[in-house]
Design an enzyme around this catalytic site. Structure first.
Site, PDB file in Angstrom:
ATOM      1  CE  LYS A 132      -1.695   3.018   2.491  1.00 18.19           C
ATOM      2  NZ  LYS A 132      -1.690   4.121   1.805  1.00 18.19           N
ATOM      3  CD  GLU A 153      13.463   1.010   9.367  1.00 23.36           C
ATOM      4  OE1 GLU A 153      14.031   1.933  10.142  1.00 23.36           O
ATOM      5  OE2 GLU A 153      13.909  -0.194   9.373  1.00 23.36           O
ATOM      6  CB  CYS A 155      13.507   8.776   7.998  1.00 27.10           C
ATOM      7  SG  CYS A 155      14.315   7.761   7.152  1.00 27.10           S
ATOM      8  CD  GLU A 157      10.158  13.107  11.306  1.00 29.99           C
ATOM      9  OE1 GLU A 157       9.050  12.614  11.572  1.00 29.99           O
ATOM     10  OE2 GLU A 157      11.017  12.128  10.808  1.00 29.99           O
TER      11      GLU A 157
HETATM   12  P1  NAD Z   1       2.391   8.385   7.424  1.00 28.96           P
HETATM   13  O1  NAD Z   1       2.780   7.927   8.887  1.00 28.96           O
HETATM   14  O2  NAD Z   1       1.442   9.437   7.609  1.00 28.96           O
HETATM   15  O3  NAD Z   1       1.981   7.451   6.397  1.00 28.96           O
HETATM   16  C1  NAD Z   1       2.738   6.401   6.146  1.00 28.96           C
HETATM   17  C2  NAD Z   1       1.815   5.265   5.485  1.00 28.96           C
HETATM   18  O4  NAD Z   1       1.183   4.763   6.389  1.00 28.96           O
HETATM   19  C3  NAD Z   1       1.137   5.929   4.119  1.00 28.96           C
HETATM   20  O5  NAD Z   1       1.101   4.858   3.132  1.00 28.96           O
HETATM   21  C4  NAD Z   1      -0.078   6.133   4.812  1.00 28.96           C
HETATM   22  O6  NAD Z   1      -1.578   5.966   3.954  1.00 28.96           O
HETATM   23  C5  NAD Z   1      -0.211   4.877   5.725  1.00 28.96           C
HETATM   24  N1  NAD Z   1      -1.235   4.894   7.047  1.00 28.96           N
HETATM   25  C6  NAD Z   1      -1.692   5.949   7.682  1.00 28.96           C
HETATM   26  N2  NAD Z   1      -2.546   5.796   8.513  1.00 28.96           N
HETATM   27  C7  NAD Z   1      -2.422   4.184   8.576  1.00 28.96           C
HETATM   28  C8  NAD Z   1      -3.065   3.467   9.372  1.00 28.96           C
HETATM   29  N3  NAD Z   1      -3.884   3.705  10.424  1.00 28.96           N
HETATM   30  N4  NAD Z   1      -2.954   2.006   9.315  1.00 28.96           N
HETATM   31  C9  NAD Z   1      -2.024   1.718   8.431  1.00 28.96           C
HETATM   32  N5  NAD Z   1      -1.603   2.518   7.553  1.00 28.96           N
HETATM   33  C10 NAD Z   1      -1.740   3.919   7.549  1.00 28.96           C
HETATM   34  O7  NAD Z   1       3.772   9.092   7.287  1.00 28.96           O
HETATM   35  P2  NAD Z   1       4.273   9.949   5.958  1.00 28.96           P
HETATM   36  O8  NAD Z   1       3.661  11.367   6.203  1.00 28.96           O
HETATM   37  O9  NAD Z   1       3.653   9.262   4.750  1.00 28.96           O
HETATM   38  O10 NAD Z   1       5.754  10.163   5.698  1.00 28.96           O
HETATM   39  C11 NAD Z   1       6.474  10.941   6.643  1.00 28.96           C
HETATM   40  C12 NAD Z   1       6.873   9.863   7.800  1.00 28.96           C
HETATM   41  O11 NAD Z   1       7.821   8.643   7.532  1.00 28.96           O
HETATM   42  C13 NAD Z   1       8.094  10.848   8.727  1.00 28.96           C
HETATM   43  O12 NAD Z   1       7.520  10.767  10.119  1.00 28.96           O
HETATM   44  C14 NAD Z   1       9.411  10.178   8.181  1.00 28.96           C
HETATM   45  O13 NAD Z   1      10.215  10.318   9.247  1.00 28.96           O
HETATM   46  C15 NAD Z   1       8.906   8.663   8.209  1.00 28.96           C
HETATM   47  N6  NAD Z   1      10.101   7.965   7.359  1.00 28.96           N
HETATM   48  C16 NAD Z   1      10.653   7.120   8.071  1.00 28.96           C
HETATM   49  C17 NAD Z   1      11.919   6.428   7.312  1.00 28.96           C
HETATM   50  C18 NAD Z   1      12.785   5.297   8.012  1.00 28.96           C
HETATM   51  O14 NAD Z   1      13.323   4.672   7.344  1.00 28.96           O
HETATM   52  N7  NAD Z   1      12.833   5.438   9.458  1.00 28.96           N
HETATM   53  C19 NAD Z   1      12.076   6.670   5.835  1.00 28.96           C
HETATM   54  C20 NAD Z   1      11.205   7.678   5.671  1.00 28.96           C
HETATM   55  C21 NAD Z   1      10.123   8.245   6.161  1.00 28.96           C
END
Ligand code: NAD
Length: 411
Positions: free
Chosen positions: A97, A172, A206, A304
């Site tokens: 997804k 992650e 991230c 963040e």
């Molecule tokens: P997000 O947590 O809002 O969304 C991530 C994914 O989860 C999306 O596909 C979203 O549709 C899905 N999602 C949202 N709610 C959900 C739920 N209740 N159940 C299952 N899936 C759900 O994150 P974002 O805004 O898309 O990305 C930014 C974040 O990602 C930042 O906090 C960043 O630090 C983190 N990030 C971490 C890494 C790492 O490797 N540690 C790498 C890149 C980004």
């Protein structure tokens, strides 16, 4: 690379990431698949020596089963590859997804996998919103493992939902990584690493080195050099090859970044450069921003931003630098800049971070494990460690003597 340009174009247009950066990431995707294709027939079980001479004991890695892959918008294809490549190598099937903001490359990649001869049904994509489609995956009893990258708040709810079925989970998540510059650092190298760490991807990474901890003797000169360079960053369209920093992904993120800057100002930080929207550009642009006078308890030092905002703090001693670096709920990465070989190892050992880069920043390899301490995540991606996350270990006992045992004795 045959499809590199098309995938990079899709990625840049979906996410606002620089086309040049997206192209580089596509080459990483190929490297990751190459690495795990090589590992597929080398990741094996072992024969276990026990004190029971009439027994043969061995282990076998068994594919965990159906893997739900949920990824964010900032590096959609690469972060998906970090999961799909080891999962396929382990023998799992996959339901991806992608983020609702950036679904196209997961779909386009599926076409390539079909063309490559991957059996039908091994790689599946469902698009849609997180709380509906993502949640349907994490709570599904037919899903055996969830591999998630995203924010810490969503990661925790994904973990809770997965636990209802004891679904395996790797997370992650976010970070607040520190770059520590000691008085004996190679300053030019440090400046490059700091600029790269916070302004690449418009700070939407991230591992963004979003806190700069600098020895007090260097503070003023380092800040003024960083400010001079930040002011020269070419901001513009992500598909223009001259652009160095593009927009943030959407209005929500734009508002969030500006709001974090306003809060930092209210809490007493000084804006050395940036702090707002660059004039004359249409789109979700934010200026490269450097804040000084940041105290550890401020929001910008703890939360963040996920934008091009560097929070600068001073330190006097090595112990103080380590304490500041570790003063966060996160623990994804850190950078250490010093030419003293004793110090760099000593400091690396004391930092609570999943990756410590010494005199470099943002170096990656499919062979090197990646993941976070604390609220930055659970488990590791990449390297041989990632294979463990997609396998169950089965232990097999074989009786060799051909005799029967006393049913009431365990020896
Ligand atoms: P997000 O947590 O809002 O969304 C991530 C994914 O989860 C999306 O596909 C979203 O549709 C899905 N999602 C949202 N709610 C959900 C739920 N209740 N159940 C299952 N899936 C759900 O994150 P974002 O805004 O898309 O990305 C930014 C974040 O990602 C930042 O906090 C960043 O630090 C983190 N990030 C971490 C890494 C790492 O490797 N540690 C790498 C890149 C980004």
């Amino acid at each position: 690379m045959r499809d590199g340009e098309r995938l990079a174009q899709l990625e840049a247009r979906d996410s606002g990431r620089l086309l040049n950066d997206a192209k580089a990431q596509i080459t990483f995707v190929a490297e990751w698949f190459n690495y795990y294709a090589g590992l597929a027939d080398k990741y094996t079980g072992e024969t276990i020596s026990t004190d029971q001479k009439d027994m043969l004991v061995y282990t076998e890695p068994v594919p965990v089963g159906v893997v739900g892959v949920i990824v964010p918008w900032n590096a959609p294809l690469l972060l998906m590859a970090w999961k799909v490549a080891p999962a396929l190598a382990a023998g799992c099937t996959i339901v991806v997804k992608p983020s609702d903001y950036t679904p196209t490359t997961a779909l386009a990649f599926g076409e390539l996998l079909s063309e490559s001869g991957l059996p039908k049904g091994a790689y599946n994509v469902v698009t849609g919103f997180g709380p509906a489609v993502g949640q349907a995956i994490t709570a599904h009893p037919g899903v055996n493992k969830v591999a998630f990258t995203g924010s810490t708040a969503t990661g925790i709810s994904v973990g809770k939902s997965a636990m209802t079925n004891l679904t395996r989970v790797t997370l992650e998540l976010g970070g607040k990584s520190a770059q520590i510059v000691f008085e004996d650092a190679d300053i030019e190298a440090a400046i490059n690493g700091i600029m790269n760490g916070i302004f690449i991807g418009t700070g939407q990474t991230c591992i963004a080195g979003s806190r700069l901890l600098v020895h007090e003797s260097l503070h003023d000169s380092l800040v003024s050099e960083l400010v001079a360079r930040a002011r020269k960053i070419r901001i513009g369209s992500p598909v223009d090859s001259m652009t160095q920093m593009g927009p943030v992904v959407n209005k929500i993120q734009h508002d969030k970044v500006l709001d974090r800057i306003e809060t930092a100002k209210l809490e007493g930080a000084t804006v050395e450069c940036g702090g707002g929207v660059p004039p004359g550009l249409e789109g979700w642009f934010v200026e490269p921003t450097i804040l000084t006078g940041v105290r550890p308890e401020m929001e910008v030092a703890q939360e963040e931003v996920f934008g091009p905002v560097l929070a600068v703090m001073k330190f006097r001693t090595e112990d103080e630098a380590i304490a500041l670096a570790n003063n966060t709920k996160y623990g994804l990465a850190a950078g250490v800049w010093s030419q003293n070989v004793h110090r760099v190892h000593r400091v690396a050992r004391s930092l609570r971070a999943g990756t410590v880069w010494i005199n470099t920043y943002r170096a990656y390899s499919p062979a090197a494990p990646f993941g976070g301490f604390g609220l930055s995540g659970l488990g590791r991606e990449n390297g041989i460690e990632a294979m463990r996350a997609y396998c169950e270990t089965k232990t097999v006992w074989v009786e060799l003597a051909g005799s029967t045992r006393d049913p009431f004795s365990i020896r």
